[in-house]
Scaffold this motif. Sequence first.
Motif, mmCIF file in Angstrom:
data_model
loop_
_atom_site.group_PDB
_atom_site.id
_atom_site.type_symbol
_atom_site.label_atom_id
_atom_site.label_comp_id
_atom_site.label_asym_id
_atom_site.label_seq_id
_atom_site.Cartn_x
_atom_site.Cartn_y
_atom_site.Cartn_z
ATOM 1 N N CYS A 355 6.633 1.698 -5.315
ATOM 2 C CA CYS A 355 7.022 0.329 -4.971
ATOM 3 C C CYS A 355 8.435 0.266 -4.408
ATOM 4 C CB CYS A 355 6.898 -0.582 -6.190
ATOM 5 S SG CYS A 355 5.183 -0.892 -6.679
ATOM 6 N N THR A 360 4.870 -3.944 -1.582
ATOM 7 C CA THR A 360 3.562 -4.595 -1.579
ATOM 8 C C THR A 360 2.522 -3.831 -2.391
ATOM 9 O OG1 THR A 360 2.756 -3.461 0.424
ATOM 10 C CG2 THR A 360 4.056 -5.468 0.747
ATOM 11 N N ARG A 362 2.647 -3.041 -5.435
ATOM 12 C CA ARG A 362 2.507 -3.544 -6.809
ATOM 13 C C ARG A 362 1.339 -4.517 -6.918
ATOM 14 N NH1 ARG A 362 5.906 -2.854 -10.712
ATOM 15 N NH2 ARG A 362 7.628 -2.411 -9.270
ATOM 16 N N ASP A 363 1.197 -5.401 -5.933
ATOM 17 C CA ASP A 363 0.108 -6.377 -5.985
ATOM 18 C C ASP A 363 -1.249 -5.742 -5.688
ATOM 19 O OD1 ASP A 363 1.890 -8.421 -6.554
ATOM 20 O OD2 ASP A 363 2.219 -8.917 -4.441
ATOM 21 N N ARG A 364 -1.240 -4.566 -5.093
ATOM 22 C CA ARG A 364 -2.486 -3.876 -4.767
ATOM 23 C C ARG A 364 -2.945 -2.917 -5.863
ATOM 24 N NH1 ARG A 364 -4.083 -3.885 0.543
ATOM 25 N NH2 ARG A 364 -2.698 -4.867 2.061
ATOM 26 N N TYR A 365 -2.114 -2.687 -6.847
ATOM 27 C CA TYR A 365 -2.375 -1.645 -7.854
ATOM 28 C C TYR A 365 -3.583 -2.008 -8.709
ATOM 29 C CZ TYR A 365 -1.449 1.622 -11.698
ATOM 30 O OH TYR A 365 -1.546 2.616 -12.650
#
Length: 474
Positions: A355, A360, A362-365
Motif C-alpha cells: 500500500c 488503492t 488496501r480497498d482491493r485486499y
Amino acid sequence: MKPIAVLGAGLAGLTAARELRRRGLPVIVFEAGESVGGMASSFKDADGFTYDVGAHFISNRLARELGAEAICRTVPHYGEAVLVGERSRSYPFGLLAEPRFLAGAVAGKLARRKIENAEDWFRSTYGDALAEAVAIPLAEAWSGAKAEALSPAVGEKLSAGVLKTLYLKAASRVTGRAVCNGYSHEVPESASVYHVYPEGGISRLLEPTVAEVAESIRLRSPVEKIIVENDRVVAVRSMGETIPVSAAISTAPVDVLPKLIEGSNALSTLSAFRYRPMVFVNLRFSGRHLLPDTMLWVPDRSKPFFRLTEAPYSMPWLAPEGKTLITADIGCSLGDEIWTMSEADLAARCLEGMCAIDPTLRDRYLGSGGVVRARTAYPVYLLAYEEARRRFAQSTGIEGLISIGRNGEFGHILMEDIYWRTLRQAAAIAAYVGEPAVEPSARAAWSPAAPAASVSGPALSPPSLSVLDGPSPQ
C-alpha cells in the motif's frame, strides 16, 4: 549390472532416471516424500486461486522434450519492472532510458574496473548509479550478504546482451507470445521459444516422465548414506537396507551431501556452502494488472520484500475472474523474526509495504492466500568458498558420484537448463558404468561435464503448511 541410485524425484532426478533407463541401465529412484515432482507441484484453494510451489518458467521447448506440449497453454505476455523511488520502470529498457543510469553504464564500461567481487561486477556492468540504486540493494536482499562479500559469478545468472534482448522483446510483441529471454543458457533462445503453462497445474508437466520410470521409484525412502570405498561409490543405505550400486546421482542440497557420504571426507568443504531461506507471502486482491508488470523488483530496503509477482497478470487462469494474486518474496534466516512470524502478521506487513507503493490496494485486499517457507531457496555465492564452488562444478571428487539439479549443482539455473544439463550428466554417468570389461581399479576417475508414481500424489497441504527442505523440493 548393479543399479544406479538417484536421490530425489524432482525434475532433475526423474529426467536422469528416464535417460538412463532409455539407455538400458537399471535405476532406483529414492524419494523421501510421499509423492514425486518436488517443486513441480501446485495447490488450488476452495476459492479457485492456484499457488505454485516454487517459481516455474516453462518453455514450449521443455514441454515438448518432456512429452507434455499438448497439455500446455501459451503464455501471451511476461515482463519485469523495477521500482525506483516512487516510479516503476520497465526492465531493462525503461532503466536505460533514465539519463543518469545510461551515462553511468557507459562510464562503467569505459572505466575498466578491476573485478574482485560482485559489487565490482555490478558497478562495471551497470555503472555506479544503477548499481547503487538497483542492482546492489537487490543482490544483498536476495542473498543476505554484502555485495563485496559475494563472488562476481552472481552475474552469470543474468540475461543476454542488449541487442539480443531487443530482438526477443520485439519477437514477443509480433508473435503475441511471452518469448523467453534469459531463461536458458544451455541452448539458444529465439523467437520460437516461449513460455507455456500446463492445463491443470504444474505437476502435470512431469506425468509422461513418471509414466516411463514409475516402476523404478521408491516413495518414502530417504537415502541415509552413500557408501564410498577408495573414493568410489559402492552402495547406498535406505530405510536400514544397504543396496550395492554402480553409481549415485544426488539432487540433495550440496551442504547436505557431505552428511550423506560414508567412507570419505572429499566433500567436507561443501558443509560451509549457504542457501538463502525465503518466505513467500501470497495476498489475494480484486481486479487484475495491479502491478506495473508480471514481476516488480523493489530495491527500496524500507519495504519488507524485494520482489512482487502477479502471476495472473501473465496467466489469468491462476485466479478466478476479476481477481488476482500477488506473491511477496522476503529473504530471511532460519529461526529469525521473519521465518517464525505468523501468517497473519506476514500478510499485514506485506500489505502495508504494498500500500506504500499503491494505496488503492488496501480497498482491493481480499485476504491472505497462505505462506510458503523455503529453506534452500537460492544458493549464495560467497567469495569465501568461490574456489571450492568452481572445483565442485567440475567434479565431486568421488568416482561414480554426480550432483545434479538446482540444489545439487548449487547454481542459479532454471527448469530448462536443469533438463539439458541433466541429460548431459546422465550420458556421462552411463559411459562410466557402461564398461563392464574394465576392472574398477583401472577405471579413470569420472567427473561430470563442466557447465556450458503420480506426480502430485495425495492432496497437497495448503501453502501455509508447506516448509520446503532437503532433496525433496527439487
